[in-house]
Design an enzyme around this catalytic site. Structure first.
Site, PDB file in Angstrom:
ATOM      1  N   SER A  30     -28.822  -9.281  20.997  1.00 53.85           N
ATOM      2  CA  SER A  30     -27.719 -10.258  20.947  1.00 53.85           C
ATOM      3  C   SER A  30     -28.002 -11.311  22.009  1.00 53.85           C
ATOM      4  O   SER A  30     -28.757 -11.046  22.957  1.00 53.85           O
ATOM      5  CB  SER A  30     -26.406  -9.555  21.291  1.00 53.85           C
ATOM      6  OG  SER A  30     -25.380 -10.489  21.564  1.00 53.85           O
ATOM      7  N   TYR A  66     -21.303  -3.337  25.929  1.00 56.43           N
ATOM      8  CA  TYR A  66     -22.103  -4.041  24.921  1.00 56.43           C
ATOM      9  C   TYR A  66     -23.224  -4.828  25.595  1.00 56.43           C
ATOM     10  O   TYR A  66     -24.389  -4.738  25.202  1.00 56.43           O
ATOM     11  CB  TYR A  66     -21.183  -4.990  24.137  1.00 56.43           C
ATOM     12  CG  TYR A  66     -21.863  -5.685  22.969  1.00 56.43           C
ATOM     13  CD1 TYR A  66     -22.170  -4.978  21.803  1.00 56.43           C
ATOM     14  CD2 TYR A  66     -22.167  -7.042  23.015  1.00 56.43           C
ATOM     15  CE1 TYR A  66     -22.778  -5.605  20.726  1.00 56.43           C
ATOM     16  CE2 TYR A  66     -22.778  -7.679  21.940  1.00 56.43           C
ATOM     17  CZ  TYR A  66     -23.079  -6.956  20.788  1.00 56.43           C
ATOM     18  OH  TYR A  66     -23.682  -7.583  19.727  1.00 56.43           O
ATOM     19  N   LYS A 118     -27.231  -4.419  25.176  1.00 54.77           N
ATOM     20  CA  LYS A 118     -28.043  -5.490  24.587  1.00 54.77           C
ATOM     21  C   LYS A 118     -29.126  -5.968  25.558  1.00 54.77           C
ATOM     22  O   LYS A 118     -30.224  -6.346  25.129  1.00 54.77           O
ATOM     23  CB  LYS A 118     -27.148  -6.639  24.110  1.00 54.77           C
ATOM     24  CG  LYS A 118     -26.242  -6.233  22.945  1.00 54.77           C
ATOM     25  CD  LYS A 118     -27.045  -5.709  21.751  1.00 54.77           C
ATOM     26  CE  LYS A 118     -26.184  -5.361  20.558  1.00 54.77           C
ATOM     27  NZ  LYS A 118     -26.979  -4.893  19.394  1.00 54.77           N
TER      28      LYS A 118
HETATM   29  N1  NAD Z   1     -21.831 -10.463  14.586  1.00 52.13           N
HETATM   30  C1  NAD Z   1     -22.204 -11.000  15.711  1.00 52.13           C
HETATM   31  O1  NAD Z   1     -21.633 -11.988  16.186  1.00 52.13           O
HETATM   32  C2  NAD Z   1     -23.383 -10.427  16.457  1.00 52.13           C
HETATM   33  C3  NAD Z   1     -23.905 -11.162  17.515  1.00 52.13           C
HETATM   34  C4  NAD Z   1     -24.992 -10.661  18.203  1.00 52.13           C
HETATM   35  C5  NAD Z   1     -25.552  -9.450  17.839  1.00 52.13           C
HETATM   36  N2  NAD Z   1     -25.000  -8.746  16.801  1.00 52.13           N
HETATM   37  C6  NAD Z   1     -25.634  -7.468  16.462  1.00 52.13           C
HETATM   38  O2  NAD Z   1     -25.973  -7.444  15.089  1.00 52.13           O
HETATM   39  C7  NAD Z   1     -26.071  -6.089  14.646  1.00 52.13           C
HETATM   40  C8  NAD Z   1     -25.315  -5.944  13.341  1.00 52.13           C
HETATM   41  O3  NAD Z   1     -23.928  -6.114  13.600  1.00 52.13           O
HETATM   42  P1  NAD Z   1     -22.962  -6.939  12.664  1.00 52.13           P
HETATM   43  O4  NAD Z   1     -22.365  -8.018  13.463  1.00 52.13           O
HETATM   44  O5  NAD Z   1     -23.619  -7.244  11.392  1.00 52.13           O
HETATM   45  O6  NAD Z   1     -21.787  -5.848  12.464  1.00 52.13           O
HETATM   46  P2  NAD Z   1     -21.309  -5.005  11.206  1.00 52.13           P
HETATM   47  O7  NAD Z   1     -20.347  -4.022  11.739  1.00 52.13           O
HETATM   48  O8  NAD Z   1     -20.870  -5.918  10.126  1.00 52.13           O
HETATM   49  O9  NAD Z   1     -22.649  -4.261  10.735  1.00 52.13           O
HETATM   50  C9  NAD Z   1     -23.175  -3.189  11.471  1.00 52.13           C
HETATM   51  C10 NAD Z   1     -23.549  -2.072  10.508  1.00 52.13           C
HETATM   52  O10 NAD Z   1     -24.129  -1.022  11.280  1.00 52.13           O
HETATM   53  C11 NAD Z   1     -23.596   0.204  10.822  1.00 52.13           C
HETATM   54  N3  NAD Z   1     -23.654   1.201  11.889  1.00 52.13           N
HETATM   55  C12 NAD Z   1     -22.878   1.255  13.013  1.00 52.13           C
HETATM   56  N4  NAD Z   1     -23.194   2.330  13.731  1.00 52.13           N
HETATM   57  C13 NAD Z   1     -24.175   2.978  13.059  1.00 52.13           C
HETATM   58  C14 NAD Z   1     -24.904   4.156  13.316  1.00 52.13           C
HETATM   59  N5  NAD Z   1     -24.666   4.906  14.401  1.00 52.13           N
HETATM   60  N6  NAD Z   1     -25.865   4.525  12.427  1.00 52.13           N
HETATM   61  C15 NAD Z   1     -26.094   3.780  11.316  1.00 52.13           C
HETATM   62  N7  NAD Z   1     -25.418   2.652  11.025  1.00 52.13           N
HETATM   63  C16 NAD Z   1     -24.478   2.262  11.895  1.00 52.13           C
HETATM   64  C17 NAD Z   1     -22.181  -0.106  10.396  1.00 52.13           C
HETATM   65  O11 NAD Z   1     -21.680   0.871   9.494  1.00 52.13           O
HETATM   66  C18 NAD Z   1     -22.346  -1.481   9.772  1.00 52.13           C
HETATM   67  O12 NAD Z   1     -22.616  -1.391   8.397  1.00 52.13           O
HETATM   68  C19 NAD Z   1     -25.521  -5.243  15.790  1.00 52.13           C
HETATM   69  O13 NAD Z   1     -26.591  -4.682  16.519  1.00 52.13           O
HETATM   70  C20 NAD Z   1     -24.755  -6.242  16.622  1.00 52.13           C
HETATM   71  O14 NAD Z   1     -24.639  -5.850  17.965  1.00 52.13           O
HETATM   72  C21 NAD Z   1     -23.934  -9.196  16.101  1.00 52.13           C
END
Ligand code: NAD
Length: 278
Positions: free
Chosen positions: A143, A156, A160
């Site tokens: 992130s 978090y 990260k």
């Molecule tokens: N959305 C944002 O703004 C953002 C920004 C920076 C980084 N991220 C990172 O992107 C990645 C995806 O997140 P997102 O925003 O798409 O969220 P999201 O919740 O929409 O998707 C995350 C997915 O991971 C799955 N998951 C969670 N824990 C799990 C586990 N222990 N085992 C297997 N699957 C698991 C969830 O069921 C979900 O389907 C994450 O690592 C998050 O930290 C997101």
């Protein structure tokens, strides 16, 4: 432009958000997919949508914290497709609140999922990818929080920064052994996904901290920030642009450069970081 036709892509956390966004784009470009998530229902629904468009998809319901399950995911992906070209360790959860009030159970869960989930992916996939002896790619989702000084999201942010750090080490160690595998760390800014809601499941729900007005207000603020983030389509354009330009730190939000620079400046000047005025 890179040719993704017939390439094999594995993605964890593929049932929602960025994982789903990446899978959709790779599929549109002709790739074959091995997708994993804890959420079997949404994963199955998504896989059906893809199959209706003639995309070859394998699904695995698993928890990235379970190293044996991640190893089986890798083994089955290689067995089904005969190799893996892109391994994306993306599953993750969010966590926010006051650093001295967040229960220890939540700290542990965030670290297990966001950091050990990636480590489990590296341990399961890298030896198998090395044995292929061909150019292939590993992308770990961290992130922008892993590149800057953060406020009110300490578990978090900690996870990260660790995700960025482990991927930097991986990149260096792969080059040291002249591996054909290229590592990348994906560092998106805010994108509207299910992150806020999906992260509910890691809370130690009995802890009274979650019932405080202060926490509820902060949580609502975080969810609102996410909703107003960069559209997924734009984020995916930036993801593929970064990947194809061989940018190790794949970033989506240019306006966050200032915050990255601020952290580096504090380190070099040996100064205590303060909240950045927004
Ligand atoms: N959305 C944002 O703004 C953002 C920004 C920076 C980084 N991220 C990172 O992107 C990645 C995806 O997140 P997102 O925003 O798409 O969220 P999201 O919740 O929409 O998707 C995350 C997915 O991971 C799955 N998951 C969670 N824990 C799990 C586990 N222990 N085992 C297997 N699957 C698991 C969830 O069921 C979900 O389907 C994450 O690592 C998050 O930290 C997101």
């Amino acid at each position: 432009m890179a040719d993704y036709k017939g390439k094999v892509v594995t993605i964890t956390g593929a049932a929602s958000g960025l994982g789903k966004g990446m899978a959709t784009r790779f599929a549109q470009k002709g790739a074959r997919l091995s997708l994993a998530d804890l959420d079997g229902e949404n994963l199955a629904r998504f896989a059906e949508e893809l199959r209706a468009k003639n995309v070859e998809v394998l699904t695995t319901i698993m928890d990235v914290c379970d190293s044996d399950a991640v190893d089986s995911f890798a083994k089955e992906s290689f067995a089904a497709f005969g190799g893996v070209d892109y391994c994306i360790n993306n599953a993750g959860v969010h966590s926010m609140g006051s650093i001295w009030k967040i229960p220890p159970e939540e700290w542990r869960k965030v670290f297990e999922i966001n950091v050990m989930g990636i480590v489990n992916g590296i341990r399961a996939f890298i030896p198998r990818m090395m044995a292929q002896d061909k150019e292939c790619f590993i992308i770990n989702t961290a992130s922008n929080a892993g590149l800057q000084v953060n406020t009110a999201i300490a578990p978090y942010a900690m996870s990260k920064h660790a995700a960025v750090s482990v991927t930097e080490s991986l990149a260096v160690e792969l080059q040291a052994v002249k591996s054909k595998i290229k590592a990348f760390v994906f560092c998106p800014g805010l994108i509207p996904t299910g992150l806020s809601g999906n992260s509910e499941r890691i809370k130690a729900n009995t802890d009274p901290y979650y019932e405080t007005e202060k926490f509820k207000k902060l949580y609502a603020y975080g969810a609102k920030l996410l909703v107003n983030g960069m559209p997924m389509e734009t984020a995916m354009d930036r993801f593929f642009a970064g990947l194809e330009a061989d940018e190790f730190y794949i970033r989506t939000h240019d306006n966050e450069e200032e915050e990255v620079r601020y952290r580096v400046q504090m380190v070099l000047e040996k100064k205590r970081p303060a909240p950045i005025a927004k």
